[in-house]
Design a protein around this motif. Structure first.
Motif, PDB file in Angstrom:
ATOM      1  N   LEU A  11       0.681  -1.062   0.078  1.00  0.00           N
ATOM      2  CA  LEU A  11       0.198  -0.068   0.111  1.00  0.00           C
ATOM      3  C   LEU A  11       0.996   1.269   0.104  1.00  0.00           C
ATOM      4  N   ALA A  12       1.909   1.095   0.712  1.00  0.00           N
ATOM      5  CA  ALA A  12       2.850   2.407   0.768  1.00  0.00           C
ATOM      6  C   ALA A  12       3.396   2.778  -0.466  1.00  0.00           C
ATOM      7  N   GLY A  13       4.054   1.717  -1.119  1.00  0.00           N
ATOM      8  CA  GLY A  13       4.720   2.104  -2.262  1.00  0.00           C
ATOM      9  C   GLY A  13       3.722   2.461  -3.469  1.00  0.00           C
ATOM     10  N   ARG A  34      10.100  -7.419  -3.999  1.00  0.00           N
ATOM     11  CA  ARG A  34      10.894  -8.846  -4.024  1.00  0.00           C
ATOM     12  C   ARG A  34       9.718  -9.799  -4.177  1.00  0.00           C
ATOM     13  N   ASP A  35       8.381  -9.263  -4.233  1.00  0.00           N
ATOM     14  CA  ASP A  35       7.372 -10.185  -4.379  1.00  0.00           C
ATOM     15  C   ASP A  35       7.046  -9.869  -5.937  1.00  0.00           C
ATOM     16  N   SER A  36       5.624 -10.534  -6.450  1.00  0.00           N
ATOM     17  CA  SER A  36       5.202 -10.344  -7.726  1.00  0.00           C
ATOM     18  C   SER A  36       4.791  -8.647  -7.969  1.00  0.00           C
ATOM     19  N   SER A  41      -5.434  -5.584  -1.562  1.00  0.00           N
ATOM     20  CA  SER A  41      -5.804  -4.869  -0.534  1.00  0.00           C
ATOM     21  C   SER A  41      -5.381  -5.724   0.715  1.00  0.00           C
ATOM     22  N   LYS A  42      -4.096  -5.364   1.614  1.00  0.00           N
ATOM     23  CA  LYS A  42      -3.812  -6.314   2.552  1.00  0.00           C
ATOM     24  C   LYS A  42      -5.119  -6.472   3.463  1.00  0.00           C
ATOM     25  N   PRO A  43      -5.695  -5.434   4.056  1.00  0.00           N
ATOM     26  CA  PRO A  43      -6.637  -5.805   4.996  1.00  0.00           C
ATOM     27  C   PRO A  43      -7.654  -6.972   4.642  1.00  0.00           C
ATOM     28  N   GLU A  79      15.062  -8.687  -5.120  1.00  0.00           N
ATOM     29  CA  GLU A  79      15.239  -8.490  -3.789  1.00  0.00           C
ATOM     30  C   GLU A  79      16.126  -7.477  -3.629  1.00  0.00           C
ATOM     31  N   VAL A  80      16.295  -6.464  -2.921  1.00  0.00           N
ATOM     32  CA  VAL A  80      17.437  -5.624  -2.677  1.00  0.00           C
ATOM     33  C   VAL A  80      18.326  -5.929  -1.402  1.00  0.00           C
ATOM     34  N   SER A  81      19.452  -6.110  -1.578  1.00  0.00           N
ATOM     35  CA  SER A  81      20.132  -6.669  -0.393  1.00  0.00           C
ATOM     36  C   SER A  81      21.227  -5.657   0.284  1.00  0.00           C
ATOM     37  N   GLY A 277       5.193   3.824   5.425  1.00  0.00           N
ATOM     38  CA  GLY A 277       4.612   2.674   5.548  1.00  0.00           C
ATOM     39  C   GLY A 277       4.881   2.181   6.859  1.00  0.00           C
ATOM     40  N   ASP A 278       4.630   0.416   6.995  1.00  0.00           N
ATOM     41  CA  ASP A 278       4.968  -0.369   8.278  1.00  0.00           C
ATOM     42  C   ASP A 278       6.277  -0.087   8.562  1.00  0.00           C
ATOM     43  N   CYS A 279       7.362   0.089   7.558  1.00  0.00           N
ATOM     44  CA  CYS A 279       8.694  -0.050   7.932  1.00  0.00           C
ATOM     45  C   CYS A 279       9.163   1.263   8.775  1.00  0.00           C
ATOM     46  N   TYR A 289      -1.246   1.438   9.764  1.00  0.00           N
ATOM     47  CA  TYR A 289      -2.529   1.192   9.585  1.00  0.00           C
ATOM     48  C   TYR A 289      -2.678   1.976   8.128  1.00  0.00           C
ATOM     49  N   VAL A 290      -3.897   1.585   7.243  1.00  0.00           N
ATOM     50  CA  VAL A 290      -4.153   2.162   6.103  1.00  0.00           C
ATOM     51  C   VAL A 290      -4.134   3.732   6.069  1.00  0.00           C
ATOM     52  N   LEU A 291      -4.913   4.185   6.982  1.00  0.00           N
ATOM     53  CA  LEU A 291      -5.171   5.648   6.483  1.00  0.00           C
ATOM     54  C   LEU A 291      -3.899   6.504   7.106  1.00  0.00           C
ATOM     55  N   VAL A 320     -11.892  -2.722  13.318  1.00  0.00           N
ATOM     56  CA  VAL A 320     -11.460  -3.772  13.412  1.00  0.00           C
ATOM     57  C   VAL A 320     -12.409  -4.613  12.732  1.00  0.00           C
ATOM     58  N   LYS A 321     -12.175  -5.732  11.850  1.00  0.00           N
ATOM     59  CA  LYS A 321     -13.107  -6.360  10.711  1.00  0.00           C
ATOM     60  C   LYS A 321     -13.718  -7.643  11.843  1.00  0.00           C
ATOM     61  N   THR A 322     -14.631  -7.143  12.878  1.00  0.00           N
ATOM     62  CA  THR A 322     -15.233  -8.549  13.523  1.00  0.00           C
ATOM     63  C   THR A 322     -16.589  -8.295  13.626  1.00  0.00           C
TER      64      THR A 322
HETATM   65  C1  LIG Z   1      -4.020  -9.435   7.884  1.00  0.00           C
HETATM   66  C2  LIG Z   1      -4.007  -7.913   7.896  1.00  0.00           C
HETATM   67  C3  LIG Z   1      -4.999  -7.427   8.035  1.00  0.00           C
HETATM   68  C4  LIG Z   1      -5.136  -5.838   8.281  1.00  0.00           C
HETATM   69  N1  LIG Z   1      -6.214  -5.168   7.955  1.00  0.00           N
HETATM   70  C5  LIG Z   1      -6.191  -3.745   8.421  1.00  0.00           C
HETATM   71  C6  LIG Z   1      -7.352  -2.908   8.553  1.00  0.00           C
HETATM   72  O1  LIG Z   1      -8.572  -3.590   8.434  1.00  0.00           O
HETATM   73  N2  LIG Z   1      -7.173  -1.762   8.273  1.00  0.00           N
HETATM   74  C7  LIG Z   1      -6.064  -1.031   8.424  1.00  0.00           C
HETATM   75  O2  LIG Z   1      -6.017   0.298   8.649  1.00  0.00           O
HETATM   76  N3  LIG Z   1      -4.908  -1.689   8.396  1.00  0.00           N
HETATM   77  C8  LIG Z   1      -4.841  -3.028   8.409  1.00  0.00           C
HETATM   78  N4  LIG Z   1      -3.797  -3.663   8.352  1.00  0.00           N
HETATM   79  C9  LIG Z   1      -2.501  -3.044   8.067  1.00  0.00           C
HETATM   80  C10 LIG Z   1      -2.237  -2.517   6.801  1.00  0.00           C
HETATM   81  O3  LIG Z   1      -2.776  -3.443   6.014  1.00  0.00           O
HETATM   82  C11 LIG Z   1      -0.665  -2.416   6.609  1.00  0.00           C
HETATM   83  O4  LIG Z   1      -0.257  -1.286   7.361  1.00  0.00           O
HETATM   84  C12 LIG Z   1      -0.310  -1.994   5.141  1.00  0.00           C
HETATM   85  O5  LIG Z   1      -0.746  -2.807   4.304  1.00  0.00           O
HETATM   86  C13 LIG Z   1       1.257  -2.047   5.109  1.00  0.00           C
HETATM   87  O6  LIG Z   1       1.732  -1.608   3.774  1.00  0.00           O
HETATM   88  P1  LIG Z   1       3.282  -1.293   3.397  1.00  0.00           P
HETATM   89  O7  LIG Z   1       3.302  -1.091   1.970  1.00  0.00           O
HETATM   90  O8  LIG Z   1       3.923  -0.614   4.313  1.00  0.00           O
HETATM   91  O9  LIG Z   1       3.790  -3.035   3.703  1.00  0.00           O
HETATM   92  P2  LIG Z   1       3.769  -4.039   2.633  1.00  0.00           P
HETATM   93  O10 LIG Z   1       2.309  -4.522   2.225  1.00  0.00           O
HETATM   94  O11 LIG Z   1       4.199  -5.307   3.570  1.00  0.00           O
HETATM   95  O12 LIG Z   1       4.772  -4.169   1.386  1.00  0.00           O
HETATM   96  C14 LIG Z   1       6.172  -4.400   1.762  1.00  0.00           C
HETATM   97  C15 LIG Z   1       6.569  -4.501   0.459  1.00  0.00           C
HETATM   98  O13 LIG Z   1       8.205  -4.533   0.353  1.00  0.00           O
HETATM   99  C16 LIG Z   1       8.750  -5.739  -0.378  1.00  0.00           C
HETATM  100  N5  LIG Z   1       9.977  -5.953   0.242  1.00  0.00           N
HETATM  101  C17 LIG Z   1      10.356  -6.037   1.463  1.00  0.00           C
HETATM  102  N6  LIG Z   1      11.726  -6.295   1.942  1.00  0.00           N
HETATM  103  C18 LIG Z   1      12.071  -5.966   0.318  1.00  0.00           C
HETATM  104  C19 LIG Z   1      13.511  -6.210  -0.098  1.00  0.00           C
HETATM  105  N7  LIG Z   1      14.411  -6.328   0.548  1.00  0.00           N
HETATM  106  N8  LIG Z   1      13.799  -5.833  -1.795  1.00  0.00           N
HETATM  107  C20 LIG Z   1      12.689  -5.654  -2.135  1.00  0.00           C
HETATM  108  N9  LIG Z   1      11.467  -5.706  -1.977  1.00  0.00           N
HETATM  109  C21 LIG Z   1      10.957  -5.751  -0.600  1.00  0.00           C
HETATM  110  C22 LIG Z   1       7.621  -6.344  -0.134  1.00  0.00           C
HETATM  111  O14 LIG Z   1       7.792  -7.469  -1.139  1.00  0.00           O
HETATM  112  C23 LIG Z   1       6.165  -5.773  -0.222  1.00  0.00           C
HETATM  113  O15 LIG Z   1       6.064  -5.572  -1.510  1.00  0.00           O
HETATM  114  C24 LIG Z   1      -3.999  -5.160   8.214  1.00  0.00           C
HETATM  115  C25 LIG Z   1      -2.658  -6.048   8.206  1.00  0.00           C
HETATM  116  C26 LIG Z   1      -2.672  -7.233   7.992  1.00  0.00           C
HETATM  117  C27 LIG Z   1      -1.425  -8.305   7.918  1.00  0.00           C
END
Ligand SMILES: Cc1cc2nc3c(=O)[nH]c(=O)nc-3n(C[C@H](O)[C@H](O)[C@H](O)COP(=O)(O)OP(=O)(O)OC[C@H]3O[C@@H](n4cnc5c(N)ncnc54)[C@H](O)[C@@H]3O)c2cc1C
Length: 389
Positions: A11-13, A34-36, A41-43, A79-81, A277-279, A289-291, A320-322
């Motif tokens: 979502l972040a990228g 590093r994935d496809s 939508s991860k949620p 993969e970026v190393s 994003g999450d990192c 979180y998404v927002l 919370v999706k309950t």
């Molecule tokens: C099951 C689940 C349900 C959720 N439900 C909700 C919800 O209802 N509401 C809400 O607000 N939030 C929810 N969240 C949280 C929300 O989905 C995440 O905060 C958000 O999707 C994270 O996005 P991101 O892009 O930061 O990370 P990610 O989606 O994890 O993306 C990370 C990317 O980095 C790539 N990557 C990692 N390392 C490397 C590398 N070394 N080289 C190259 N690429 C790399 C990965 O392949 C991936 O493409 C949920 C999370 C989960 C797991």
């Protein structure tokens, strides 16, 4: 001109690339994942089982189509190393890539508990499409009449999976060492209200105990709990939290704390490198979180197009999706000082709870709405106004 390189296709990228393209049609962008790289939508991962959705059905747009629509160079399954900050180059499994500015949108890793037993490695977690496909395959291949899933962890993701799996007809046991579901988000009496509606669906809660060991049996797994009891499950799902992916940043000498340390412009300790994003840990806060990700991505797109921008987070409730017992929370910081207060009055006969978290100055800082009170999300968010969190 070297491109802006975005690492990560979550979502972040993708939100960043979309926002960048709105502001600048010409800037060169490379997205490495590093994935496809397929957009999803991860949620949805934690409420798609009851809908019978396969991993493929969760893909919203294939990576190659995203690359055409948003006009970027795609490096998938790459993969970026390493980051050579001096020469502005990345070491990747597809060779060296140069960048002008670099955005780390690397996500987070599921935390793995140090479990004992000969099947500790069979415990799965679901944090991306590939995990979901594996998990769905595992639960669909259970041959027992009663299909039993054990979930370790009763936080947001554990509770969502419990609700979804039980709706899909699985017998679920959810195990957590705290006293109640969603313990990091709300106090005990509010969290406990989830138990009865989930039990009605077929979820058993085991609270105040942790899983010590997972061992293979002839047809299933045996989980040994800290109170000495054993429970059996066909599949064991771990949902005990996520840890920001910081290793790449750390090994490149970037400032790292809980997440990759960035300021309100999402800029890290190297002026050409940003995180999102999450990192990321934005001004001391990890907001997975998404927002918040969408807000931060919008601001970062402006920063990268040389506009003066910073992220200011408004109040951002999390649903919370309950559906068995709806919950909406405005999370409070881990170290927040204050107290929860019940906001309902005796005349009300709604089912559920409405709680506010007030700081020492009696300012509302967070809330938890459960059951019928979940519908008051907008009104509560408005009360917090644009004051931010
Ligand atoms: C099951 C689940 C349900 C959720 N439900 C909700 C919800 O209802 N509401 C809400 O607000 N939030 C929810 N969240 C949280 C929300 O989905 C995440 O905060 C958000 O999707 C994270 O996005 P991101 O892009 O930061 O990370 P990610 O989606 O994890 O993306 C990370 C990317 O980095 C790539 N990557 C990692 N390392 C490397 C590398 N070394 N080289 C190259 N690429 C790399 C990965 O392949 C991936 O493409 C949920 C999370 C989960 C797991």
């Amino acid at each position: 001109m070297k491109p802006i390189v975005v690492l990560g296709s979550g979502l972040a990228g993708y939100t960043l690339v979309r926002e960048l393209r709105k502001l600048d049609r010409d800037v060169a962008i490379t997205l490495v994942s590093r994935d496809s790289g397929d957009y999803y939508s991860k949620p949805m991962l934690s409420n798609a089982l009851a809908q019978g959705k396969s991993a493929g059905a969760l893909v919203i747009t294939a990576a190659a189509d995203m690359a055409v629509q948003l006009d970027f160079t795609l490096l998938q399954n790459t993969e970026v190393s390493g980051i050579d900050r001096e020469h502005k180059q990345l070491q990747t499994s597809s060779g060296v890539i140069e960048y002008d500015r670099l955005v780390l949108a690397l996500g987070a890793d599921p935390i793995r508990l140090p479990l004992q037993g000969d099947a500790a490695d069979a415990v799965v977690s679901v944090n991306d499409l590939a995990d979901y496909a594996k998990f769905r395959g595992a639960i669909e291949s259970i041959t027992q009449e009663t299909k039993h899933i054990a979930i370790i962890g009763a936080g947001l993701i554990g509770c969502e999976f419990a609700n979804d799996l039980a709706t899909a007809g699985y017998a679920v046991t959810i195990i957590d060492p705290t006293t109640h579901p969603l313990s990091s988000l709300m106090p005990e009496h509010a969290g406990k209200q989830l138990l009865e509606p989930l039990a009605a669906l077929g979820v058993t809660g085991r609270f105040g105990v942790a899983v010590q060991a997972v061992d293979r049996q002839s047809t299933d797994y045996a989980l040994t709990l800290t109170d000495g009891t054993t429970l059996h499950a066909d599949v064991v799902l771990s949902a005990v939290g996520l840890r920001p992916r910081v290793e790449l940043a750390r090994s490149s000498g970037l400032a790292v704390n809980r997440g990759i340390v960035v300021d309100a412009h999402m800029r890290g300790s190297d002026a050409s490198i940003y995180a999102l994003g999450d990192c990321a840990e934005i001004e001391g806060r990890v907001l997975p979180y998404v927002l918040p990700i969408m807000h931060a991505a919008r601001a970062l797109a402006q920063v990268l197009t040389r506009k003066d921008a910073r992220v200011d987070f408004p109040a951002m409730p999390v649903v919370v999706k309950t559906p068995a017992h709806p919950v909406v929370v405005l999370p409070v910081a881990r170290d927040a000082i204050g107290a929860w207060r019940i906001l309902t009055n005796d005349q009300e006969i709604k089912r559920g709870t409405k709680l506010g978290f007030f700081d020492a100055q009696n300012q509302l800082r967070g809330f938890a709405l459960t059951g019928e009170y979940a519908a008051e999300r907008s009104a509560m968010t408005k009360q917090l106004g644009e004051s931010g969190i």
